[in-house]
Design a protein around this motif. Structure first.
Motif, PDB file in Angstrom:
ATOM      1  N   LEU A 163     -11.551   8.657 -17.017  1.00 25.85           N
ATOM      2  CA  LEU A 163     -11.091   9.766 -16.185  1.00 25.85           C
ATOM      3  C   LEU A 163      -9.944  10.511 -16.845  1.00 25.85           C
ATOM      4  CD1 LEU A 163     -11.126   8.115 -12.656  1.00 25.85           C
ATOM      5  CD2 LEU A 163     -12.699   9.834 -13.530  1.00 25.85           C
ATOM      6  N   LEU A 177      -1.196   4.503  -1.047  1.00 25.07           N
ATOM      7  CA  LEU A 177      -2.392   4.527  -0.206  1.00 25.07           C
ATOM      8  C   LEU A 177      -2.048   4.741   1.267  1.00 25.07           C
ATOM      9  CD1 LEU A 177      -4.313   1.588  -1.897  1.00 25.07           C
ATOM     10  CD2 LEU A 177      -4.749   4.027  -2.158  1.00 25.07           C
ATOM     11  N   GLU A 178      -0.789   4.504   1.614  1.00 21.54           N
ATOM     12  CA  GLU A 178      -0.328   4.797   2.982  1.00 21.54           C
ATOM     13  C   GLU A 178       0.877   5.704   2.829  1.00 21.54           C
ATOM     14  OE1 GLU A 178      -1.562   3.569   5.792  1.00 21.54           O
ATOM     15  OE2 GLU A 178      -2.742   1.866   5.065  1.00 21.54           O
ATOM     16  N   PHE A 213      -7.159  -5.748  -5.697  1.00 18.64           N
ATOM     17  CA  PHE A 213      -7.404  -5.946  -4.273  1.00 18.64           C
ATOM     18  C   PHE A 213      -7.921  -7.352  -3.994  1.00 18.64           C
ATOM     19  CE2 PHE A 213      -7.671  -1.460  -5.026  1.00 18.64           C
ATOM     20  CZ  PHE A 213      -7.151  -0.869  -3.888  1.00 18.64           C
ATOM     21  N   PHE A 237     -13.146   2.741 -16.580  1.00 24.24           N
ATOM     22  CA  PHE A 237     -13.285   3.918 -15.713  1.00 24.24           C
ATOM     23  C   PHE A 237     -12.022   4.779 -15.680  1.00 24.24           C
ATOM     24  CE2 PHE A 237     -13.605   5.809 -11.320  1.00 24.24           C
ATOM     25  CZ  PHE A 237     -14.632   6.676 -11.613  1.00 24.24           C
ATOM     26  N   ALA A 238     -10.878   4.128 -15.496  1.00 23.40           N
ATOM     27  CA  ALA A 238      -9.626   4.891 -15.402  1.00 23.40           C
ATOM     28  C   ALA A 238      -9.347   5.644 -16.705  1.00 23.40           C
ATOM     29  CB  ALA A 238      -8.461   3.964 -15.077  1.00 23.40           C
ATOM     30  N   ARG A 281       0.829  -1.203   0.000  1.00 24.44           N
ATOM     31  CA  ARG A 281       0.000   0.000   0.000  1.00 24.44           C
ATOM     32  C   ARG A 281       0.868   1.259   0.000  1.00 24.44           C
ATOM     33  NH1 ARG A 281      -5.128  -0.215   1.424  1.00 24.44           N
ATOM     34  NH2 ARG A 281      -4.900   1.539   2.843  1.00 24.44           N
ATOM     35  N   MET A 335      -3.650  -1.604  -9.128  1.00 25.76           N
ATOM     36  CA  MET A 335      -3.670  -2.514  -7.989  1.00 25.76           C
ATOM     37  C   MET A 335      -4.886  -3.418  -8.076  1.00 25.76           C
ATOM     38  SD  MET A 335      -2.963  -1.596  -4.081  1.00 25.76           S
ATOM     39  CE  MET A 335      -3.323  -2.666  -2.713  1.00 25.76           C
ATOM     40  N   PRO A 384      -1.436   8.520  -5.517  1.00 28.59           N
ATOM     41  CA  PRO A 384      -1.586   7.220  -6.179  1.00 28.59           C
ATOM     42  C   PRO A 384      -1.821   7.341  -7.684  1.00 28.59           C
ATOM     43  CG  PRO A 384      -2.899   7.265  -4.180  1.00 28.59           C
ATOM     44  CD  PRO A 384      -2.295   8.629  -4.322  1.00 28.59           C
ATOM     45  N   LYS A 385      -2.680   8.279  -8.064  1.00 32.01           N
ATOM     46  CA  LYS A 385      -3.038   8.341  -9.484  1.00 32.01           C
ATOM     47  C   LYS A 385      -1.893   8.831 -10.351  1.00 32.01           C
ATOM     48  CE  LYS A 385      -5.393  12.759  -8.928  1.00 32.01           C
ATOM     49  NZ  LYS A 385      -6.563  13.544  -9.242  1.00 32.01           N
ATOM     50  N   ARG A 400      -5.028  -0.278 -18.387  1.00 32.53           N
ATOM     51  CA  ARG A 400      -4.359   1.013 -18.229  1.00 32.53           C
ATOM     52  C   ARG A 400      -2.912   0.984 -18.676  1.00 32.53           C
ATOM     53  NH1 ARG A 400      -4.948   2.297 -12.275  1.00 32.53           N
ATOM     54  NH2 ARG A 400      -3.498   3.895 -12.955  1.00 32.53           N
ATOM     55  N   ARG A 441      -9.290  -4.582 -15.180  1.00 30.27           N
ATOM     56  CA  ARG A 441      -9.288  -3.172 -14.838  1.00 30.27           C
ATOM     57  C   ARG A 441      -7.855  -2.675 -14.684  1.00 30.27           C
ATOM     58  NH1 ARG A 441     -12.818  -1.417  -9.732  1.00 30.27           N
ATOM     59  NH2 ARG A 441     -11.066  -2.327  -8.643  1.00 30.27           N
ATOM     60  N   ALA A 447       1.719   1.728  -3.511  1.00 31.78           N
ATOM     61  CA  ALA A 447       0.588   2.265  -4.261  1.00 31.78           C
ATOM     62  C   ALA A 447       0.330   3.728  -3.935  1.00 31.78           C
ATOM     63  CB  ALA A 447      -0.663   1.442  -3.964  1.00 31.78           C
ATOM     64  N   ILE A 478       0.479   3.176 -11.464  1.00 31.95           N
ATOM     65  CA  ILE A 478       0.444   1.793 -11.009  1.00 31.95           C
ATOM     66  C   ILE A 478      -1.008   1.320 -11.077  1.00 31.95           C
ATOM     67  CG2 ILE A 478       2.445   1.765  -9.473  1.00 31.95           C
ATOM     68  CD1 ILE A 478      -0.578   2.350  -7.670  1.00 31.95           C
TER      69      ILE A 478
END
Ligand SMILES: Nc1ncnc2c1ncn2[C@@H]1O[C@H](COP(=O)(O)OP(=O)(O)OP(=O)(O)O)[C@@H](O)[C@H]1O
Ligand SMILES: [Mg+2]
Lengths: 348, 297
Positions: free
Chosen positions: A102, A52-53, A81, A98-99, A47, A79, A72-73, A150, A146, A50, A77
């Motif tokens: 965006l 996220l932390e 889950f 979706f990505a 994380r 991920m 993250p974006k 990308r 997903r 990524a 990368i």
């Protein structure tokens, strides 16, 4: 695609440190698995990769770029889950696109990329379904889809197969490996299943308690575990370890058994004697042992015997009739011994 | 452990069985009460709205004739189209609808955004804000209403639509409802969208809001009812028919010299229709939100 460099990375929640200075280099296109027991910090490390932390100390570089403070974006990368985290109200195609949407691609281009990814994963007929209309394995594939549409620099997987049944897990394992061989995208894959790690990885990182125990190719870890933890963690059934000391050119276990050493072996700092179940064979002039349990699996027979006072596993390729209570003699393959010091590090 | 568990399970089965009889009685009794307290006045209202003689309505009230109409007529509803004049039914209904739609519309956006940020935002002092929001909920509307009247009249906002809408858009109850709903959605959903490149607003709009239909429905219904039934506030802040809602208008039918019982009955019936429609429209999700949380809980 990109290399990943992790240098002296630390993480603490409040005052509690959970990652204590982890370093590793992951090459461009490499498939690396992080393994270790529950709570050892695999997910936390992933994380942090990524974004996220946040990172309490050290540096993380992706493709040479320092990403410690990159969102993250912006890290390029993808991920996957454990829970898949598919968007429940979007169809498979919308989930996968979706990505790209965006990023502002035009509809036709997005459709094309989604179609490509769907073809790779055999998701074509499912594109208009909602996640709840899919089986577990199909959801898993959508989650991967997903990620791959990308074309990210790095794939991150956090125990992606642990919600699948045993059989499907084996199939998906092969599928992910095959996918990696085709796409050659740098991959970091977290699992607590050492078989998964062994079969999929180019290199394995074994972690315990927030620190790296050993990094190496699967067979390196199997052949030359750096310490007793890795020795018992990698390989199934687990390696047999005997505590004791060297005397008269033999290893005398605390339980009183005498185990052979290679001729002329004279290092005295050995505290633990390790031998894998598959490297023990029946032998007339071996170490005396008493059969405790016999478990035939078809292709091989798993036997638990007592050597001295220690329960010891054997894996025998031949079909031999053994009875619990029977006295036998076993001999280790002397070229495949693992000897460890009192601190648990390898000495041979 | 399992030895101990078996007798308790049996005991539970037994007590459940013996309680079925009494459960039945409770059910029947509560249906009777509901019928008496809620359905019968409604029925009476409907019947009365179909009688064209207002003195007859009064005379019938105390007897069973309240539940019977010999020659039903819709004449009491004749003013439904009136947008001005003494009995501007149409106007009051439209006013109420405008107020309801604006309050609910803006309320859904504002309260859901606030709930989302409290659940998933990275702002500092989130826990403190949340406990303040909950603390605000215990303050009754009535207790702040007088200072609020002074504020809006100073601001020259009286007798407008805005004054009946704006103060009631943000509400601690609905913020908390949305907060709770959003907070129970899995963290991975937020993170997956974050990695996919979505901004926090985009995550709210494209992922979390579409998933919150049950919460949206629940808040729509509760807010709608609250707005529709506003009485004290509009009395205090409206002086003319311009923005007067139907709940207030009905009260004015009971003027000093003429009591329009007939028109009041018809207006009450009319008043129920939009809110019933709102309920029916969202009822599917409204109910499912309660069932869903019940089953999960
Ligand atoms: N938000 C948090 N706050 C405090 N401690 C945390 C938090 N998240 C994780 N930890 C702690 O960090 C340690 C590592 O957790 P992590 O989730 O990385 O383990 P893991 O190796 O992924 O385990 P598993 O195989 O069970 O998924 C654990 O001891 C955990 O209790
Ligand atoms: Mg984990």
């Amino acid at each position: 695609m990109a290399s990943v460099t992790i240098e002296q990375v630390r993480k603490q929640y409040g005052a509690v440190p959970v990652i204590h200075g982890v370093s590793m280099d992951i090459e461009d296109g490499e498939f690396v698995t992080l393994v270790g027991p529950s709570g050892c910090g695999k997910s936390t490390l992933l994380r942090m990769l990524a974004g996220l932390e946040d990172i309490s100390g050290g540096e993380i570089r992706i493709g040479g770029r320092l990403v410690n403070d990159v969102a993250p974006k912006e890290r390029d990368i993808a991920m996957v889950f454990q829970s898949y985290a598919l968007y429940p109200h979007m169809t498979v195609a919308e989930n996968m696109g979706f990505a790209l949407k965006l990023k502002g691609g035009d509809k036709a281009a997005i459709g094309k990329r989604v179609k490509e990814a769907a073809d790779i994963l055999a998701l074509g007929p499912l594109l208009d379904r909602l996640p709840k209309q899919l089986s577990g394995g199909q959801r898993q594939r959508v989650a991967m889809g997903r990620a791959i549409v990308r074309h990210p620099q790095v794939f991150l997987f956090d125990e992606p197969l642990s919600n699948l049944d045993a059989k499907l897990r084996v199939t998906m394992r092969a599928e992910i490996k095959d996918l990696h061989q085709r796409l050659k995208t740098t991959t970091v894959y977290v699992t607590h299943d050492q078989i998964e790690a062994m079969t999929m990885a180019d290199r394995i990182v074994v972690m315990r308690g927030g620190a790296v125990e050993q990094i190496g190719k699967p067979l390196e870890l199997y052949d030359r575990p750096a310490n007793t933890f890795v020795a018992t963690f990698i390989g199934s059934p687990a390696m047999n370890l005997f505590e004791g000391s060297i005397g008269d050119g033999q290893f005398v276990t605390d339980g009183g058994a005498r185990l052979p050493l290679p001729a002329g072996y004279s290092v005295h700092a050995v505290r633990t004697y390790g031998v894998r179940p598959e490297h023990l064979a029946l032998s007339e002039n071996g170490v005396p042992a008493t059969v405790v349990v016999v478990e035939p699996t078809g292709s091989e027979t798993h036997v638990v015997v007592k050597i001295g006072s220690a329960d010891t596993s054997l894996v025998l390729r031949d079909r031999i009739d053994l009875e619990p209570g029977q006295q036998i003699a076993v001999a280790p393959d002397l070229s495949k011994l693992h000897l460890f010091s009192a601190s648990g590090t390898r000495v041979n | 452990m399992s030895d101990l568990a078996i007798p308790t399970v049996q005991a539970k089965v037994k007590s459940e069985r013996s309680s079925i009889g009494s459960l039945h009685m409770v059910q029947t009794a509560s249906i009777l009460v509901i019928a008496l307290v809620i359905v019968s006045p409604l029925f009476m209202l409907l019947i009365a709205s179909l009688k064209d003689d207002r003195f007859q309505i009064l005379a019938d009230m105390g007897s069973f004739r309240a539940f019977w109409v010999s020659s039903p007529t819709l004449s009491n509803f004749a003013e439904i189209g009136n947008l001005s004049g003494e009995l501007a039914f149409g106007r009051y209904l439209v006013n109420s609808l405008i107020i309801l739609a604006s309050t609910v519309g803006a309320g859904l956006i504002v309260n859901s955004m606030a709930g989302f940020v409290l659940a998933w935002g990275s702002l500092r002092g989130r826990a403190l804000i949340l406990s303040l929001v909950i603390a605000l909920y215990v303050i009754p509307q009535e207790s702040i209403i007088m200072p609020l009247v002074i504020m809006v009249s100073r601001a020259g906002m009286t007798d407008t639509f805005a004054v009946q809408i704006v103060p009631w858009i943000a509400s601690p109850l609905y913020i908390f409802l949305f907060y709770q709903f959003f907070a129970q959605l899995p963290k991975e959903l937020f993170e997956a969208a974050e990695i996919d490149g979505a901004s926090v607003f985009r995550i709210y709009r494209s992922i979390f809001l579409p998933l919150s239909l049950p919460a949206l429905a629940t808040v729509s219904i509760l807010m709608g009812i609250e707005s529709w039934n506003q009485y004290l506030w509009p009395i205090l802040v409206t002086q003319t028919d311009y923005a007067r809602p139907i709940a207030v208008a009905i009260a004015t039918f009971f003027g000093q010299d003429s009591i329009y019982w007939d028109r009041a009955m018809a207006a009450s019936v009319l008043m129920m229709i939009p809110i019933l429609a709102l309920y029916l429209a969202f009822q599917r999700w409204f109910v499912s939100s309660f069932v869903g949380s019940a089953v999960k809980g």
